[in-house]
Structure formats: structure tokens, C-alpha cells
Design an enzyme around this catalytic site. Structure first.
Site, PDB file in Angstrom:
ATOM      1  N   ASP A   1      34.392  26.671  57.625  1.00  0.00           N
ATOM      2  CA  ASP A   1      35.186  27.856  57.310  1.00  0.00           C
ATOM      3  C   ASP A   1      36.674  27.682  57.622  1.00  0.00           C
ATOM      4  O   ASP A   1      37.525  28.208  56.913  1.00  0.00           O
ATOM      5  CB  ASP A   1      34.598  29.089  58.013  1.00  0.00           C
TER       6      ASP A   1
ATOM      7  N   ARG B   1      34.879  33.330  51.764  1.00  0.00           N
ATOM      8  CA  ARG B   1      36.156  32.887  52.343  1.00  0.00           C
ATOM      9  C   ARG B   1      37.310  32.958  51.346  1.00  0.00           C
ATOM     10  O   ARG B   1      38.359  33.517  51.663  1.00  0.00           O
ATOM     11  CB  ARG B   1      36.038  31.484  52.962  1.00  0.00           C
TER      12      ARG B   1
ATOM     13  N   SER C   1      24.552  32.647  65.708  1.00  0.00           N
ATOM     14  CA  SER C   1      25.834  32.896  65.054  1.00  0.00           C
ATOM     15  C   SER C   1      25.518  33.262  63.608  1.00  0.00           C
ATOM     16  O   SER C   1      24.876  32.505  62.889  1.00  0.00           O
ATOM     17  CB  SER C   1      26.689  31.626  65.116  1.00  0.00           C
TER      18      SER C   1
ATOM     19  N   ASP D   1      35.742  37.890  69.315  1.00  0.00           N
ATOM     20  CA  ASP D   1      36.736  36.807  69.232  1.00  0.00           C
ATOM     21  C   ASP D   1      38.026  37.244  68.543  1.00  0.00           C
ATOM     22  O   ASP D   1      39.115  37.004  69.045  1.00  0.00           O
ATOM     23  CB  ASP D   1      36.157  35.596  68.478  1.00  0.00           C
TER      24      ASP D   1
HETATM   25  N1  ARG Z   1      27.068  26.474  57.044  1.00  0.00           N
HETATM   26  C1  ARG Z   1      27.378  27.523  56.153  1.00  0.00           C
HETATM   27  C2  ARG Z   1      28.623  27.206  55.390  1.00  0.00           C
HETATM   28  O1  ARG Z   1      29.395  26.398  55.801  1.00  0.00           O
HETATM   29  C3  ARG Z   1      27.423  28.874  56.829  1.00  0.00           C
HETATM   30  C4  ARG Z   1      28.488  29.084  57.852  1.00  0.00           C
HETATM   31  C5  ARG Z   1      28.377  30.452  58.373  1.00  0.00           C
HETATM   32  N2  ARG Z   1      29.016  30.718  59.591  1.00  0.00           N
HETATM   33  C6  ARG Z   1      28.412  31.212  60.685  1.00  0.00           C
HETATM   34  N3  ARG Z   1      29.118  31.533  61.689  1.00  0.00           N
HETATM   35  N4  ARG Z   1      27.122  31.353  60.746  1.00  0.00           N
HETATM   36  O2  ARG Z   1      28.850  27.757  54.337  1.00  0.00           O
END
Ligand code: ARG
Length: 414
Positions: free
Chosen positions: A139, A110, A190, A29
Site C-alpha cells: 500500500d 488506494r 490487520s 495510527d
Molecule cells: N495484501 C493485500 C494487498 O496488497 C491486502 C493488503 C491489505 N492491508 C491490510 N492491512 N490488511 O492488496
């Protein structure tokens, strides 16, 4: 829409170009996003990639791919120690578990990346920061809220969310432009991972009745497999893990060592339905062996060294802190203020914790601290007891007085 964004103009000699900094992972991506953004905006794209302990490809390979995909420049940064010291360590001091379970794996990485994106934007004179998140997750919030908290003048764009860069279109773009990235490798999940843990979602996990298959996991062995227990001692100094079995460690080394040792016993597997900030309930599978082992040990050392009222109040702070960080408010006034409280709370959290690891669990079997508030002579029922039990009778009467008075009132007044 992206075309409506007015880009700041960057002048370099007689070359005039708008610049956009892109959070680059090296995957399909964001590799496509380099050319996609350049095509849609006419801007130069500067790729920024970081190592937060996710493993996989080395940074040079990722940098070269960014350039091969058309980036005007690419910055790669080893963020591992910074991530461990400045993000995972505060989370440990807060015993941070969102919804009492999730150790904030992605939510911690992040803001680490955000700092470097903003630095790069300043360094390259960029007007805008781009990221590869969808419009359904947390995110996107963490990136954009974080970026604007550090640099309110920067704009944010997300090609997947804002310009309909679907997976199929991304694959078609990569193939049409001969990008050096595989378009056939499709993971059934994912995944987002770093040294603090691993987050796995989508695919068969979206049916919340399905048990997570063993192939979800990479940081942990199956806890059902029989293995002899492991035992270790973690030494803390003011809330910071400084040694394991007497051997000095940095925060990063502490996490890495415990990922290995606790991971071998299947410690830190988490399967939960979680409340995302955007209002969706989502099924998430995590594994965070090092984080869970460290939090378990740290929490118990606090049980021994924190005065009761401080400990009780801290539990509320921990929950609030975790929610702020989960919700993308790492760089925010309340989070900063709570950090000061958390730091102050750690001044006596020093000593040793003995942990046992087996069958998916990490549990404490011993504690020892020079700052201990545990006093044998107060606790014992043996002859050395120094607790004056005669004082308890009056204490109990007075402690219970308000509820007793209320009960008497209730018997009088209906
Ligand atoms: N749900 C978790 C969070 O918001 C993990 C997100 C991780 N992203 C992924 N693409 N698996 O912190």
C-alpha cells in the site's frame, strides 16, 4: 528522515504555515499521526477520509475525530459510487484476479483515495501527502507511486515507516495527549475492507499451516452450513452489470446485493500465500462474495460472446493488468493503454447469466445473449447439424503439417 524535508510555504493573510495532507482512516495510527506529524514538522495537518464501502463509523464521526485530534481541517468524501464505477468496474471487465485468486480489493481502493488526496493537496496548497502504511507492504507503493503519477511535485511521508512511529509509541502518544481514540481495542488481525471485499492478515494467520478461524470472516457465512441454494440472473450490457433478476442496479448496488446473496452462501473465501511487490511472501485471507460472483458471471458471458482469438489474447491482458494494478501502477501509461483494449473487448459482452449459489460456490447454470457466438446448428450432434464435417479432414492434415514435417526430420537427423 522527515526533518530533512523542505516544505513549501503556504501563506494565508499573515499566517504562514506548511501544510500536509494525511490519508486518514479514523483508527489509532492515523489519529496519532495528525499530532505526531504536526509536532515533528511544524506543519498544519489536513485529514482526508473516504468511504469506499468499508462500513463502520459514519463520515461525520470520523471528521470530528480528526479535528479533535488536532487536524487544521478535515475532508470526508463518500467515494462509494466512484470506487464502484471507476475502479471495481474496470477490474470486472478485466476479470481481475492477481495470482489467479485475489480480486485486488485493497489495490483498487488506494488509487481512488490517492485521487482525493491529490485534490485536497492542491485545494489546500499542501506540499506533502502523508499516509499510515508500514514499509513492508504494497500500500505504501500504491499511495506514493500514485500520488507522484498525478502530481510529481508533491512529497510523500509515512510516519510509521519514516519516523519510527511504532504501535507502542502511538499508544503512549495518544494517552499523553488525551486523544479521543481507544488504545485498548486490539483486533487479532490487520484488516482492510471495502465494498469489493475484505483483506485479513497477521496474528495466527502468519503460521501458514494454521487454518483461518471462523472469526476472520465478516462478509461471508460459513459455507459448510446447510442452506437451500439461491439462484439469480445477472444482466450485462457491454460488460457492465445493469440488472439483477430484472431489477435495474448501479455498479455499487450490484456489488452490494451480491455481497449479501453470495456472502450468505460463503462464496468468495480465499486463503493464499501471495507475492508482494516488496519481495515478501505473505499469507492473506480474503472474502469477496460480490466480486467473485460478478467475475464468474462475466467470464462466462465472455466465453459465449468473445471471438476465440480475442478471448485468448484477453487472458494475457487480464493477467498483466492485474499485476500492474497490484504493483501500484494504476496511473501509468501501460495500464491506460490496456484499458482501451479492455473497453473495446466489451462491445459484445451483453446478455444474461444465471448463477447458482451454494456451499461456498457460485456457478453458472444458464447463459443467453443476442450477441452470442454459440450456434446450435454448429454445435449439435442431432439431425439439424449444419457443420460440414467433410471439410475437417483437409483442415486437420494441414494444421498438423508443421509438426508432422518436424517429426519426419527428427527421424532422419539425430
Ligand atoms: N495484501 C493485500 C494487498 O496488497 C491486502 C493488503 C491489505 N492491508 C491490510 N492491512 N490488511 O492488496
Amino acid at each position: 528522515m522527515i526533518r530533512e524535508i523542505v516544505f513549501a510555504t503556504h501563506t494565508q493573510g499573515d499566517i504562514v504555515a506548511e501544510r500536509i495532507v494525511l490519508a486518514y482512516s479514523g483508527g489509532l495510527d492515523t489519529s496519532v499521526a495528525i499530532g505526531w506529524i504536526a509536532e515533528k514538522t511544524g506543519a498544519e495537518v489536513i485529514a482526508v477520509a473516504g468511504d469506499v464501502g468499508q462500513g463502520g463509523e459514519d463520515l461525520d464521526t470520523i471528521r470530528q475525530r480528526a479535528l479533535d485530534c488536532g487536524a487544521a481541517d478535515a475532508v470526508v468524501v463518500d467515494m462509494k459510487d466512484e470506487f464502484a464505477d471507476e475502479y471495481c468496474l474496470p477490474a470486472l471487465k478485466a476479470n481481475s484476479l492477481y495470482m489467479d485468486k485475489y480480486p485486488l480489493v485493497s489495490a483498487l481502493s488506494r488509487p481512488t483515495i490517492v485521487k482525493h488526496l491529490v485534490d485536497a493537496a492542491h485545494q489546500f496548497g499542501a506540499s506533502t501527502v502523508a499516509h499510515g502504511c508500514t514499509g513492508k507492504g504494497n500500500d505504501q507503493v500504491r499511495f506514493e507511486v500514485g500520488i507522484n503519477a498525478l502530481a510529481p511535485e508533491l512529497k510523500c511521508i509515512a510516519p510509521v515507516r519514516d519516523t519510527d512511529m511504532t504501535r507502542d509509541k502511538a499508544i503512549a502518544f495518544a494517552e499523553a495527549n488525551g486523544l479521543p481514540i481507544s488504545t485498548s481495542k486490539r483486533s487479532p488481525y490487520s484488516v482492510d475492507q471495502n465494498v469489493w471485499g475484505r483483506a485479513v492478515e497477521t496474528g495466527i494467520l502468519e503460521d501458514i499451516w494454521n487454518a483461518p478461524p471462523e472469526d476472520c470472516y465478516e462478509y461471508t457465512s460459513n459455507p459448510a452450513e446447510k442452506r437451500e441454494a439461491d439462484e439469480l440472473v445477472i444482466t450485462f450490457d457491454k460488460g457492465v452489470p445493469i440488472a439483477i433478476d430484472g431489477e435495474k442496479v448501479t455498479m455499487l448496488q450490484a456489488i452490494e446485493k451480491l455481497n449479501e446473496r453470495a456472502g450468505a452462501h460463503g462464496v468468495g473465501r480465499i486463503d493464499m500465500v501471495e507475492d508482494r511487490l516488496v519481495g515478501i511472501k505473505s499469507r492473506e485471507v480474503y472474502e469477496a462474495p460480490g466480486a467473485i460472483a460478478l467475475i464468474t458471471a462475466h467470464q462466462e458471458l465472455e466465453n459465449v460472446t468473445l471471438e476465440r482469438e480475442l478471448a485468448r489474447f484477453k487472458r494475457g491482458v487480464e493477467q498483466r493488468w492485474s499485476e500492474l494494478v497490484y504493483d501500484g501502477l494504476w496511473f501509468s501509461p501501460l495500464k491506460d493503454a490496456l484499458d482501451v483494449f479492455l473497453e473495446e473487448s466489451q462491445k459484445h459482452v451483453s446478455g444474461d447469466i444465471r448463477l447458482k449459489l451454494q456451499g461456498g460456490r457460485a456457478w453458472v447454470t444458464g447463459r443467453r445473449s443476442d450477441s452470442s457466438l454459440y450456434d446450435y446448428h454448429m454445435a449439435t450432434y442431432d439431425a439439424e447439424d449444419q457443420f460440414d464435417q467433410s471439410l475437417a479432414k483437409g483442415f486437420v492434415d494441414i494444421w498438423g503439417l508443421p509438426s508432422k514435417m518436424a517429426a519426419l526430420r527428427d527421424s532422419r537427423v539425430v
